[in-house]
Write an enzyme that holds these catalytic residues in place. Structure first.
Site, mmCIF file in Angstrom:
data_model
loop_
_atom_site.group_PDB
_atom_site.id
_atom_site.type_symbol
_atom_site.label_atom_id
_atom_site.label_comp_id
_atom_site.label_asym_id
_atom_site.label_seq_id
_atom_site.Cartn_x
_atom_site.Cartn_y
_atom_site.Cartn_z
ATOM 1 C CG ASP A 1 4.409 -6.366 2.232
ATOM 2 O OD1 ASP A 1 4.804 -6.442 3.407
ATOM 3 O OD2 ASP A 1 4.603 -5.372 1.512
ATOM 4 C CG ASP B 1 2.065 -7.221 -1.759
ATOM 5 O OD1 ASP B 1 2.979 -7.945 -2.210
ATOM 6 O OD2 ASP B 1 2.180 -5.989 -1.637
ATOM 7 N N GLY C 1 11.258 -2.998 -0.426
ATOM 8 C CA GLY C 1 11.704 -3.339 0.933
ATOM 9 C C GLY C 1 12.557 -4.603 0.888
ATOM 10 N NE ARG D 1 9.983 0.899 -0.868
ATOM 11 C CZ ARG D 1 9.911 0.383 0.332
ATOM 12 N NH1 ARG D 1 10.537 0.933 1.339
ATOM 13 N NH2 ARG D 1 9.215 -0.708 0.530
ATOM 14 N NE ARG E 1 4.219 -1.661 0.555
ATOM 15 C CZ ARG E 1 5.047 -1.061 -0.285
ATOM 16 N NH1 ARG E 1 4.576 -0.273 -1.219
ATOM 17 N NH2 ARG E 1 6.347 -1.258 -0.202
ATOM 18 C CG ASP F 1 2.940 -4.493 -6.359
ATOM 19 O OD1 ASP F 1 3.797 -4.173 -5.509
ATOM 20 O OD2 ASP F 1 1.785 -4.031 -6.367
ATOM 21 C CB THR G 1 7.448 -8.333 -1.149
ATOM 22 O OG1 THR G 1 6.653 -7.692 -0.143
ATOM 23 C CG2 THR G 1 6.548 -9.163 -2.033
HETATM 24 P P1 ADP Z 1 7.862 -3.377 -4.168
HETATM 25 O O1 ADP Z 1 8.698 -3.737 -5.336
HETATM 26 O O2 ADP Z 1 8.218 -4.151 -2.940
HETATM 27 O O3 ADP Z 1 6.387 -3.390 -4.491
HETATM 28 P P2 ADP Z 1 7.772 -0.496 -4.298
HETATM 29 O O4 ADP Z 1 6.317 -0.423 -4.617
HETATM 30 O O5 ADP Z 1 8.336 0.493 -3.331
HETATM 31 O O6 ADP Z 1 8.233 -1.900 -3.747
HETATM 32 O O7 ADP Z 1 8.541 -0.353 -5.695
HETATM 33 C C1 ADP Z 1 9.936 -0.491 -5.761
HETATM 34 C C2 ADP Z 1 10.477 0.335 -6.897
HETATM 35 O O8 ADP Z 1 9.973 -0.149 -8.149
HETATM 36 C C3 ADP Z 1 10.107 1.803 -6.895
HETATM 37 O O9 ADP Z 1 10.862 2.571 -5.997
HETATM 38 C C4 ADP Z 1 10.427 2.165 -8.334
HETATM 39 O O10 ADP Z 1 11.816 2.275 -8.505
HETATM 40 C C5 ADP Z 1 9.965 0.917 -9.080
HETATM 41 N N1 ADP Z 1 8.599 1.123 -9.587
HETATM 42 C C6 ADP Z 1 7.456 1.144 -8.875
HETATM 43 N N2 ADP Z 1 6.397 1.413 -9.667
HETATM 44 C C7 ADP Z 1 6.886 1.557 -10.917
HETATM 45 C C8 ADP Z 1 6.305 1.846 -12.190
HETATM 46 N N3 ADP Z 1 4.974 2.032 -12.346
HETATM 47 N N4 ADP Z 1 7.126 1.911 -13.263
HETATM 48 C C9 ADP Z 1 8.452 1.719 -13.137
HETATM 49 N N5 ADP Z 1 9.054 1.461 -11.958
HETATM 50 C C10 ADP Z 1 8.311 1.379 -10.873
HETATM 51 O O1 F6P Z 2 6.867 -3.957 1.600
HETATM 52 C C1 F6P Z 2 7.588 -4.420 2.703
HETATM 53 C C2 F6P Z 2 7.373 -3.515 3.890
HETATM 54 O O2 F6P Z 2 8.151 -3.989 4.967
HETATM 55 C C3 F6P Z 2 5.919 -3.340 4.318
HETATM 56 O O3 F6P Z 2 5.455 -4.448 5.070
HETATM 57 C C4 F6P Z 2 5.992 -2.051 5.086
HETATM 58 O O4 F6P Z 2 4.748 -1.387 5.097
HETATM 59 C C5 F6P Z 2 6.983 -1.256 4.288
HETATM 60 O O5 F6P Z 2 7.799 -2.194 3.600
HETATM 61 C C6 F6P Z 2 7.855 -0.366 5.121
HETATM 62 O O6 F6P Z 2 8.642 0.356 4.248
HETATM 63 P P1 F6P Z 2 9.896 1.225 4.692
HETATM 64 O O7 F6P Z 2 11.071 0.301 4.704
HETATM 65 O O8 F6P Z 2 10.001 2.253 3.612
HETATM 66 O O9 F6P Z 2 9.593 1.800 6.025
#
Ligand code: ADP
Ligand code: F6P
Length: 353
Positions: free
Chosen positions: A133, A135, A11, A78, A177, A109, A131
């Site tokens: 969040d 988190d 995000g 993503r 989240r 993460d 982020t």
């Molecule tokens: P954030 O980075 O804010 O936690 P996401 O959890 O949506 O957001 O992860 C962002 C992107 O990181 C995912 O769309 C993917 O491209 C990559 N990613 C997430 N998990 C993994 C993983 N286990 N291994 C490799 N890439 C990952």
């Molecule tokens: O991780 C950031 C965040 O804004 C969360 O707080 C929320 O749950 C999520 O992304 C929303 O994701 P999307 O942009 O896919 O609706």
């Protein structure tokens, strides 16, 4: 190391542009050419037919204005495929084809897992926490959290003003989240009376209603219930569709998931002896779309510079964070295993009345 790249992923969060700008300034100081990868890891795997949708050469001239802009200039998205080794290898090969040896990944993460995977494929990576969040257990702050909290604070203050005028309690849903930090910090900053967070499991709506009723009976007719979005998944089961339908409340249908409006309707019914009307507001994406606060902007500046310097010295597989107010770095693996930092003492204090 002579050439590096940067991407934003997950995000978007306020301060991402400021961090990219800082990476560009430091790279320019060290004479390192810089590539911007577009749309998270998608740009690395050549997801889009036009090359300019996948990556861009970043010059200081191009970037001069972006630090002031909300959103992320590099775009974000993503990229679920990136969890698979085949795509991680493709991403690393793509960077090598551009002669890029190091990458700064700005995200949460999930994005750090992507950075770790690229390290395994021989690309040096440094993560910057981006982020709203908050988190990530290893760091006291992540880019965008402070800004998101300030957006919520502004919204809640306005809501409490109209709530007071109408003697009407209010439910305010905020993002985060699975983390309650935005809700808790915003509630704490505005004197809200009740905060519901995902870290507290199986909290019953009846108990929230009893607390609200108690507040109303004590003369507080504009109490604010701040709910972190993740709490909808962790509160105790309650068949609110049947509950509301039985009472002839309109706009409720089978299969509907709990949301702020229906939560407010249930609270209103449960506190009905006092003839109180409860309203709801979802703060929503405004939390992500603001220009960074000074605090987020300053952290972005420091983190961007630290990331480039680490890469320059051949240091990889690290994330940057803040501990005791100081910017530091640590191995990605250790950071991802850090315990969440939920402040239960503050949670109890906010809900104490
Ligand atoms: P954030 O980075 O804010 O936690 P996401 O959890 O949506 O957001 O992860 C962002 C992107 O990181 C995912 O769309 C993917 O491209 C990559 N990613 C997430 N998990 C993994 C993983 N286990 N291994 C490799 N890439 C990952
Ligand atoms: O991780 C950031 C965040 O804004 C969360 O707080 C929320 O749950 C999520 O992304 C929303 O994701 P999307 O942009 O896919 O609706």
């Amino acid at each position: 190391m002579s050439k590096i790249a940067v991407l934003t992923s997950g995000g978007d969060s306020p301060g991402m542009n400021a961090a990219v700008m800082s990476v560009a300034r430091s790279a320019a100081l060290l004479d390192m050419p810089l590539i911007g990868i577009k749309r998270g890891f998608n740009g690395l795997i050549g997801k889009y037919p036009k090359p300019e949708d996948n990556y861009v050469e970043l010059s200081l001239d191009l970037l001069l204005d972006i630090a002031d802009l909300p959103g992320t200039y590099l775009r974000t998205a993503r990229c679920p495929e990136f969890a698979e080794e085949e795509y991680q290898k493709k991403g690393a090969d793509f960077l090598r084809s551009l002669d890029v040896q190091g990458l700064v990944v700005i995200g949460g993460d999930g994005s750090f897992h992507g950075a770790q995977a690229l390290c395994r494929q021989g690309i040096a990576c440094i993560g910057i926490p981006g982020t709203i969040d908050n988190d990530l257990g290893y760091t006291e702050m992540s880019l965008g959290f402070d800004t998101a909290v300030n957006v919520c604070v502004e919204a809640i203050r306005a809501i409490r003003a109209t709530s007071r005028s109408h003697d009407r309690p209010h439910v305010v849903e905020v993002m985060g989240r699975n983390c309650g930090d935005i809700a808790l910090t915003a509630a704490q900053s505005t004197g809200c009376e009740i905060v519901v967070v995902p870290e507290i499991k199986n909290w019953e709506i009846g108990d929230v209603a009893r607390r609200l009723k108690n507040l109303i009976e004590r003369g507080n007719t504009r109490a604010t219930v701040v709910v972190a979005e993740g709490a909808w998944r962790t509160m105790a089961d309650f068949d609110y569709v049947s509950y509301l339908k039985e009472r002839g409340i309109k706009g409720v249908y089978e299969g509907q998931r709990i949301n702020a409006v229906n939560f407010a309707k249930v609270l209103q019914e449960m506190a009905s002896e006092t003839d109180t009307s409860v309203r709801a507001t979802v703060v929503g994406y405004t939390q992500r779309g603001h220009a960074p606060t000074a605090r987020d902007g300053a952290f972005a500046f420091e983190a961007g510079a630290m990331a480039v310097n680490l890469l320059k010295h051949g240091i990889s597989n690290q994330v940057i964070g803040v501990r005791n107010g100081r910017t530091f770095h640590m191995p990605i693996d250790t950071a991802l295993n850090a315990k969440p930092h939920f402040n239960r003492r503050m949670f109890n204090m906010v809900n104490a009345l």
